[in-house]
Write an enzyme that holds these catalytic residues in place. Sequence first.
Site: not given
Length: 181
Positions: A66-67
């Site tokens: 997600c990052s």
Amino acid sequence: MTSILSSATQTAHSLVTTLLATAQVKPGSVIPAQNVKEDAGDQAQPLALKGRNVIVGVPGAFTDTCSKHVPGYIKHYEEFKQRGVNEVYVVTVNDVFVTKAWKKSLASQGTRMLSVHFIADDTGTLTGSIGLLFDASKLLGGPRSKRYIIVTNDDKVETISVEEDPSKITTTAAENVLALL
């Protein structure tokens, strides 16, 4: 006793995920008005979808994938605006404090960060109402959002793409979404 409680908790998580995950939205569906949080834990309000929007669903703040996923939306924010996108919303099934801290950790990406909304769907109600909740108990401790993008016109779904494997970024990558607009 501990194993009984642990088993009951796992069963409850699975049941909640099943109950919240209704039929998945598709083009033409309406995104239901569900309360989410952006600024404070005690300030829930429906996601206000006006004009054309991109909703980016991610399984968890601070997770590696997600990052890596979200910075593409920050980097290409102006291109989204040029293609008629009113707002970009990153939705995660995390509490608002974690969501805000994650946004702050990504702030080194530049001032465009202020333009991308990070939305906490802390109870999973929005995500479940659009059928995009899954049981991530083994890795993330409970129900989480599938990795998806939805392009809306007001609250109507124009386009939706859901990653088959939430640990991958393919059809939901910012560059691929820009190509759809």
